[in-house]
Motif scaffolding. Structure first.
Motif, PDB file in Angstrom:
ATOM      1  N   SER A 200     -19.230 -27.819  -1.226  1.00  0.00           N
ATOM      2  CA  SER A 200     -19.535 -27.403  -2.605  1.00  0.00           C
ATOM      3  C   SER A 200     -19.748 -28.598  -3.518  1.00  0.00           C
ATOM      4  O   SER A 200     -20.395 -28.482  -4.565  1.00  0.00           O
ATOM      5  CB  SER A 200     -18.409 -26.515  -3.148  1.00  0.00           C
ATOM      6  N   LEU A 201     -19.232 -29.738  -3.137  1.00  0.00           N
ATOM      7  CA  LEU A 201     -19.451 -30.950  -3.933  1.00  0.00           C
ATOM      8  C   LEU A 201     -20.842 -31.519  -3.700  1.00  0.00           C
ATOM      9  O   LEU A 201     -21.317 -32.352  -4.476  1.00  0.00           O
ATOM     10  CB  LEU A 201     -18.409 -32.007  -3.571  1.00  0.00           C
ATOM     11  N   TRP A 203     -23.689 -29.571  -3.298  1.00  0.00           N
ATOM     12  CA  TRP A 203     -24.741 -28.594  -3.579  1.00  0.00           C
ATOM     13  C   TRP A 203     -25.730 -29.181  -4.573  1.00  0.00           C
ATOM     14  O   TRP A 203     -25.693 -28.907  -5.772  1.00  0.00           O
ATOM     15  CB  TRP A 203     -24.148 -27.312  -4.143  1.00  0.00           C
ATOM     16  N   GLY A 206     -25.913 -30.444  -8.830  1.00  0.00           N
ATOM     17  CA  GLY A 206     -25.003 -29.674  -9.684  1.00  0.00           C
ATOM     18  C   GLY A 206     -23.599 -29.574  -9.151  1.00  0.00           C
ATOM     19  O   GLY A 206     -22.744 -28.940  -9.759  1.00  0.00           O
ATOM     20  N   GLY A 207     -23.334 -30.154  -7.980  1.00  0.00           N
ATOM     21  CA  GLY A 207     -22.009 -30.061  -7.411  1.00  0.00           C
ATOM     22  C   GLY A 207     -20.966 -30.699  -8.310  1.00  0.00           C
ATOM     23  O   GLY A 207     -21.209 -31.733  -8.929  1.00  0.00           O
ATOM     24  N   SER A 208     -19.786 -30.078  -8.396  1.00  0.00           N
ATOM     25  CA  SER A 208     -18.739 -30.613  -9.264  1.00  0.00           C
ATOM     26  C   SER A 208     -17.381 -30.274  -8.680  1.00  0.00           C
ATOM     27  O   SER A 208     -17.254 -29.452  -7.768  1.00  0.00           O
ATOM     28  CB  SER A 208     -18.842 -30.006 -10.660  1.00  0.00           C
ATOM     29  N   GLU A 210     -15.049 -28.679 -10.174  1.00  0.00           N
ATOM     30  CA  GLU A 210     -14.721 -27.299 -10.514  1.00  0.00           C
ATOM     31  C   GLU A 210     -15.354 -26.326  -9.527  1.00  0.00           C
ATOM     32  O   GLU A 210     -14.728 -25.345  -9.103  1.00  0.00           O
ATOM     33  CB  GLU A 210     -15.177 -26.979 -11.936  1.00  0.00           C
ATOM     34  N   GLU A 211     -16.591 -26.581  -9.141  1.00  0.00           N
ATOM     35  CA  GLU A 211     -17.249 -25.730  -8.148  1.00  0.00           C
ATOM     36  C   GLU A 211     -16.526 -25.818  -6.814  1.00  0.00           C
ATOM     37  O   GLU A 211     -16.400 -24.823  -6.090  1.00  0.00           O
ATOM     38  CB  GLU A 211     -18.707 -26.134  -7.996  1.00  0.00           C
ATOM     39  N   SER A 212     -16.043 -26.986  -6.482  1.00  0.00           N
ATOM     40  CA  SER A 212     -15.294 -27.170  -5.250  1.00  0.00           C
ATOM     41  C   SER A 212     -14.005 -26.362  -5.279  1.00  0.00           C
ATOM     42  O   SER A 212     -13.641 -25.708  -4.301  1.00  0.00           O
ATOM     43  CB  SER A 212     -14.971 -28.651  -5.042  1.00  0.00           C
ATOM     44  N   ARG A 213     -13.324 -26.380  -6.421  1.00  0.00           N
ATOM     45  CA  ARG A 213     -12.085 -25.620  -6.551  1.00  0.00           C
ATOM     46  C   ARG A 213     -12.358 -24.118  -6.454  1.00  0.00           C
ATOM     47  O   ARG A 213     -11.593 -23.377  -5.830  1.00  0.00           O
ATOM     48  CB  ARG A 213     -11.395 -25.953  -7.874  1.00  0.00           C
ATOM     49  N   ARG A 214     -13.444 -23.676  -7.069  1.00  0.00           N
ATOM     50  CA  ARG A 214     -13.792 -22.254  -6.999  1.00  0.00           C
ATOM     51  C   ARG A 214     -14.084 -21.838  -5.561  1.00  0.00           C
ATOM     52  O   ARG A 214     -13.667 -20.765  -5.110  1.00  0.00           O
ATOM     53  CB  ARG A 214     -14.995 -21.952  -7.893  1.00  0.00           C
ATOM     54  N   ALA A 215     -14.810 -22.666  -4.843  1.00  0.00           N
ATOM     55  CA  ALA A 215     -15.122 -22.364  -3.442  1.00  0.00           C
ATOM     56  C   ALA A 215     -13.841 -22.314  -2.611  1.00  0.00           C
ATOM     57  O   ALA A 215     -13.682 -21.454  -1.745  1.00  0.00           O
ATOM     58  CB  ALA A 215     -16.079 -23.405  -2.887  1.00  0.00           C
TER      59      ALA A 215
END
Length: 235
Positions: A200-201, A203, A206-208, A210-215
């Motif tokens: 997710s980091l 992607w 736009g990877g971030s 926060e997106e990693s944590r959501r995934a």
């Protein structure tokens, strides 16, 4: 998936309409014959149109009606149930009354009734083993009905997100599977979790974090289902 049948109007069993029709036809009976058999043997008055409606899937029988229908069709109640989900449905599929099951597992009747009505498991290991044997419960259902799923979820979450090696034995105490199998599954879940976080980091731009944590949270939300899938015991 529901654990038990909760207060209020009882949830009707998951009725297999096609099986009911097939069994009736194999016996050379009409809906009228079935309705008569239900009334004569069990004192439950149903119209032939009601039996036909069950077979069409328009309505479904209550627990008492399903037991009577099974009797009229010379089959076990379990043959008329698609997929038991609650403790009550597993009991019904086994053709047991609540008081009979309570006696066979050595549990007080009131305690069992409370459990089936949505209460928490207060039995011991011997009673849990008896419950599993009498109802022929799949392991995921046994874990769920005996109140161990929350504990399993916590351990699997920690195993996936930290060091999985330390959770092999604790998980084995809740889930009696071979140690080697638990090791393999925990290692796989750990790897998949961290791969999901890393992917997710990456992607695009736009990877971030926060997106990693959501995934990661999404992965952990289904951790128990993933565990059962990988053990071949999907629950």
């Amino acid at each position: 998936m529901p654990v038990n049948t909760h207060a209020g109007e009882p949830r009707r069993p998951p009725f297999d309409a096609e099986a009911a029709r097939r069994l009736r036809e194999a016996l050379g009976m009409t809906p009228a014959h079935v309705a008569y058999g239900i009334g004569a043997a069990y004192g439950i008055r149903v119209a032939p149109a009601t039996v036909a409606s069950w077979e069409l899937g328009e309505t479904s029988p209550t627990e008492a009606e399903l037991t009577a229908l099974a009797g009229a069709l010379w089959c076990a109640p379990g043959e008329l149930i698609t997929a038991p989900g609650t403790l009550r449905e597993y009991r019904l599929a086994a053709g047991l009354a609540a008081d009979e099951l309570a006696l066979r597992i050595g549990m007080d009747q009131a305690a069992y009734d409370a459990l089936e009505a949505g209460g928490v498991w207060r039995g011991n290991d011997r009673q849990a083993a008896a419950l599993s044997e009498v109802l022929d419960l799949p392991l995921p259902a046994l874990v769920r009905f005996t109140g161990q799923e929350a504990k399993l979820t916590e351990m699997l979450t920690s195993a996936a997100s930290t060091r999985w090696q330390g959770y092999v034995r604790p998980v084995g105490k809740v889930v009696p599977l071979p140690k080697e199998q638990i090791q393999d599954v925990l290692e796989e879940l750990h790897r998949e979790y961290h791969d999901t976080m890393a992917a997710s980091l990456n992607w695009g731009e736009g990877g971030s974090a926060e997106e990693s944590r959501r995934a990661g949270r999404a992965f952990l939300d289904g951790i128990v289902e993933r565990f059962w899938e990988r053990t071949g015991l999907s629950g």
